[in-house]
Structures are given as structure tokens and as C-alpha cells.
Design an enzyme around this catalytic site. Sequence first.
Site, short mmCIF file in Angstrom:
data_model
loop_
_atom_site.label_atom_id
_atom_site.label_comp_id
_atom_site.label_asym_id
_atom_site.label_seq_id
_atom_site.Cartn_x
_atom_site.Cartn_y
_atom_site.Cartn_z
N CYS A 44 29.09 -35.74 -7.03
CA CYS A 44 29.89 -34.52 -7.23
C CYS A 44 30.41 -33.99 -5.90
CB CYS A 44 29.04 -33.42 -7.85
SG CYS A 44 28.38 -33.81 -9.48
N SER A 45 31.63 -33.46 -5.92
CA SER A 45 32.09 -32.68 -4.77
C SER A 45 31.28 -31.38 -4.75
CB SER A 45 33.58 -32.38 -4.89
OG SER A 45 33.85 -31.73 -6.11
N ILE A 74 30.51 -27.21 -3.81
CA ILE A 74 31.19 -25.92 -3.87
C ILE A 74 31.27 -25.43 -2.43
CG2 ILE A 74 30.74 -23.54 -4.59
CD1 ILE A 74 29.53 -25.04 -7.17
N HIS A 121 35.30 -28.67 -1.15
CA HIS A 121 36.31 -28.36 -2.16
C HIS A 121 36.39 -26.85 -2.42
CE1 HIS A 121 38.91 -28.67 -5.51
NE2 HIS A 121 38.03 -28.87 -6.47
N CYS A 136 42.21 -26.42 -9.78
CA CYS A 136 41.95 -27.10 -8.50
C CYS A 136 43.24 -27.61 -7.85
CB CYS A 136 40.97 -28.25 -8.69
SG CYS A 136 39.38 -27.70 -9.33
N LYS A 172 34.58 -34.86 -1.61
CA LYS A 172 33.14 -35.13 -1.64
C LYS A 172 32.44 -34.68 -0.36
CE LYS A 172 29.16 -36.43 -2.80
NZ LYS A 172 28.68 -35.35 -1.92
N1 COA Z 1 26.76 -33.39 -2.47
C1 COA Z 1 25.77 -33.53 -1.57
N2 COA Z 1 24.86 -32.54 -1.31
C2 COA Z 1 25.02 -31.40 -1.99
C3 COA Z 1 26.05 -31.20 -2.93
C4 COA Z 1 26.94 -32.26 -3.15
N3 COA Z 1 27.94 -32.14 -4.03
N4 COA Z 1 25.94 -29.96 -3.43
C5 COA Z 1 24.90 -29.39 -2.83
N5 COA Z 1 24.33 -30.25 -1.96
C6 COA Z 1 23.12 -30.05 -1.16
C7 COA Z 1 23.11 -28.70 -0.49
O1 COA Z 1 23.66 -28.77 0.81
C8 COA Z 1 21.64 -28.39 -0.45
O2 COA Z 1 21.05 -29.12 0.59
P1 COA Z 1 19.84 -28.49 1.45
O3 COA Z 1 18.72 -28.28 0.48
O4 COA Z 1 19.57 -29.55 2.49
O5 COA Z 1 20.36 -27.21 2.02
C9 COA Z 1 21.12 -28.99 -1.76
O6 COA Z 1 22.05 -30.05 -2.09
C10 COA Z 1 21.05 -28.01 -2.90
O7 COA Z 1 22.26 -27.29 -2.93
P2 COA Z 1 22.60 -26.23 -4.04
O8 COA Z 1 23.68 -25.35 -3.48
O9 COA Z 1 21.36 -25.58 -4.56
O10 COA Z 1 23.23 -27.15 -5.19
P3 COA Z 1 23.58 -26.69 -6.64
O11 COA Z 1 22.59 -27.35 -7.55
O12 COA Z 1 23.74 -25.21 -6.74
O13 COA Z 1 25.02 -27.34 -6.87
C11 COA Z 1 26.31 -29.08 -7.86
C12 COA Z 1 25.21 -28.73 -6.87
C13 COA Z 1 26.58 -30.56 -7.78
C14 COA Z 1 25.90 -28.70 -9.29
C15 COA Z 1 27.59 -28.28 -7.47
O14 COA Z 1 27.98 -28.60 -6.17
C16 COA Z 1 28.74 -28.54 -8.43
O15 COA Z 1 28.82 -27.96 -9.50
N6 COA Z 1 29.68 -29.41 -8.02
C17 COA Z 1 30.86 -29.72 -8.82
C18 COA Z 1 31.93 -28.72 -8.56
C19 COA Z 1 33.03 -28.83 -9.56
O16 COA Z 1 32.84 -28.87 -10.76
N7 COA Z 1 34.24 -28.80 -9.04
C20 COA Z 1 35.43 -28.83 -9.86
C21 COA Z 1 35.95 -30.19 -9.89
S1 COA Z 1 37.23 -30.36 -11.12
#
Ligand code: COA
Length: 385
Positions: free
Chosen positions: A206-207, A209, A332, A83, A328
Site C-alpha cells: 500500500c502507498s 498516508i 501520497h 487522488c 509507495k
Molecule cells: N508502507 C510502509 N510502511 C508503512 C506504510 C506503508 N504504506 N504505512 C505505514 N507504514 C509504517 C509507519 O511508518 C509505521 O512505522 P513505525 O512503526 O516504524 O513508525 C508503521 O508502518 C505503522 O504505521 P501506521 O501509521 O500505524 O499505519 P496504519 O495502519 O495507520 O496505516 C495503511 C497503514 C496501509 C492502512 C495506510 O497507509 C493506508 O490506508 N494506505 C492506503 C491509502 C489509500 O487508500 N490511498 C488511496 C489510494 S486510491
Amino acid sequence: MEIAVIGVGHTEFGELWTQSLLDLIARAQLEALADAGLEPGQIDEIFVANMCAPQLLGQAHLGALAADVLGINSPAFTIEAACASGSFAVRSGIRAILSGESTVVMVTGAEKLMDASIEQVATSFMSASTRDVEHSKGATFPSLFALVARLYLEKYKITREQYAQVSIKNHHHGKQNPLAHFQRDITLEDFANAPMVADPLTLLDCSPISDGAACIILSTVKFAKSLGRPYVSIIACEAAVDCVNIADRASLIDLKATTLAADKAFARANLKHSDIDVLEVHDAFSPAELMVLESLGFFKPGQAAGATMDGVTTTTGSLPVNLSGGLKAKGHPVGATGIAQIVELTKQLRGQAFGRQLKDPRYALAHNMGGIGTSVVVTILAQLS
Ligand code: COA
């Protein structure tokens, strides 16, 4: 050290279904060139930051492709540091200029993640951990950071309300950023209904994707002056790394690489913490912003949460943090993130951050980390011209 930032470009971040990785790279690069008032042929070298394209898109060799879209033959190659790929690419660009070999350097970061499934993305991200120890046991980045966060939150007795405030604040800031992935407020009540990702981290901690790209053009100060318009300066860009396997660390909650990089950056810039007017930091998870601010030296251990509740890190506070929305809310797109931080701070120092603009900021600090605080770059920018 003084290197000029003479042009910036930034696509919107989010779910960009209709644009390919190369579309995003081309858009960010052309916007930065137009901003600098340069022709592609004036770029001596291109550094491209990306982490996941070879794994998720089957596309490597992005350096040459980034030169191709501009129709130039200047040397160009990809830099990967998880990252922190973007800020390590910035650091490499700076060093190319400091070596005397290049005068004008383009640094581009891009990532296209939303076309893949969450399982594919999580697996790709985990290639930045230890394969044998962490990845093979089924860990993900949210689950690894949850272990660290639990220790930190328990040690300093930080409440749900306090670390939620980081996300609430950054979503509020993101509302003022037309390029942000999320441009909406969230409330404390929303956390009660948010799905748990890895206890104590919910979806709203969580931030996301994201897809997106960012680009900056760097040059010598002499070249920047020849353009005859104001520019922003980078006066320090320092890096450090920590053990990749978090179990090997002496402390899980002291972000050692962050402290080392910050100490070197402040020494290089010859500045004190109180000189910094605005920060962009790596809030990949809400407790991370608190830990990073403490490890950077802006707060004593355990005190960033109270300061966040008191509004110190908001637009109107004494230490504004992540006015772009941070990872956030701004999003990201991994390879673009470190470069997007420099774009945001350049806009602040130029007075072009519109609804989120501070009054006459002079010094700005960017903190970008890859892995669980493993690869870190701290960059200090100044308005000197
Ligand atoms: N914050 C707020 N809303 C979020 C979000 C987040 N981080 N991620 C997704 N959403 C929302 C989407 O917009 C979607 O909304 P909608 O239903 O109104 O369209 C809903 O939540 C579901 O989204 P989806 O894409 O199915 O989420 P997901 O379950 O596939 O992924 C996480 C969510 C948190 C698991 C994923 O964003 C993640 O893994 N984040 C961390 C990334 C990471 O590890 N980065 C490296 C850092 S070192």
C-alpha cells in the site's frame, strides 16, 4: 499544444507534525516562484488541488487562502477529483492559458492527513466512491483495490514475489529522493512479516498516508522564452473517467479510463510509446503499477510483472518507472500527488534529479488516477527548448 513549465516547488512528504496545511502551501508556492524567478504579482490565476481538508481539517476555500499567503488578489479556486485532483488542476491551468485569458498560472496541490486518525482518513477517502453502494457497505480503498488485484493476479498467474518487486523497486528508488516519505529499502522477506491490510495487499503493498505540497508554474511558450532560460514543455494533458461504482464496469481489470486518456495523449503529442524515456505512474497499490503500465500500452496484458522482475522499470532499465519512489515510497498526499509527478519529471528533463538522474531524457509521461482507476489524467512532457 505546448505549455511551458517555468517553475517547480516541492516540500518533503511524510509525517510533518510541525507544519500546517497553509505552511506547506506557502513553502511549495514560494519555492516555485523563486525557481521561476517571478514575483507573486506576476501570477494571473491559481488552481489549488485538495481532497480532504474540508472533511478532516474543517478548512475549505483553499484557492483564496493560497492567493492570500502570496499577498495577491488574482482569481484562485480549489479543484477536487479524488487522488487525481492534482493532475486535473494542472489540466485546468493549461486550459486557462490555452484560452488566451491567462499567461502565467500557478498550480498548487496540498494535503494534511497525518493529524487525523486512520479511520477518519479512510472515511474521507471513501467519499470518492459511491456512498450508497460501496461506502455504506464498509468498503475501504485498500479493500476495493484488493478485489480488483485478486482477479488480476489470478488471471495472469502473477506471484507474490513478482508484485512485491514493484514495492521493493520503488522503495529502492525512494532512497535517492531526499523529499520521499520512506527513504529505505525493503526486501522480499519483509513481506512475510508485513500486516495484511486487505488480502492480497499487505502494508508493504500500500502507498502510505502522507502530508505534503507541490507547486508548478505554467506559462505560454512566448513568456517562457522572455525569461531567457531553458524550460520544460507539456505537449499533452488528456483525461478520461470510468464508472465510479466498480461493479458497473464491463471489466474490473482493464483500466479503461487509463487507456482512453493515454491514447488521446499519444495522439495529441504525436509520439509512440518507444519515445518515452521515463514515467511516473499511480502505484497506489503494488499491483496497480503493473495494471497501469499495461493499460497505458507499454506492455501486453499480464507481461508487466515479468518485465519488472527483469529490471526493465528500474533506473538502469529500458523503461524507468517511478524514480521518485512513486506513491509507495515518495508518499501520497492526495491533492499534491499529480503535481509532484510533474515536478519530478520536470527535474528529470532539466537534468536536476541528482542521484536518480537519467542520461539526457527527452520525453516523460505522468499517469495519475483517482478512485479505482476512475478519474485519470495522462500528461506528456518534453525537453524541446
Ligand atoms: N508502507 C510502509 N510502511 C508503512 C506504510 C506503508 N504504506 N504505512 C505505514 N507504514 C509504517 C509507519 O511508518 C509505521 O512505522 P513505525 O512503526 O516504524 O513508525 C508503521 O508502518 C505503522 O504505521 P501506521 O501509521 O500505524 O499505519 P496504519 O495502519 O495507520 O496505516 C495503511 C497503514 C496501509 C492502512 C495506510 O497507509 C493506508 O490506508 N494506505 C492506503 C491509502 C489509500 O487508500 N490511498 C488511496 C489510494 S486510491
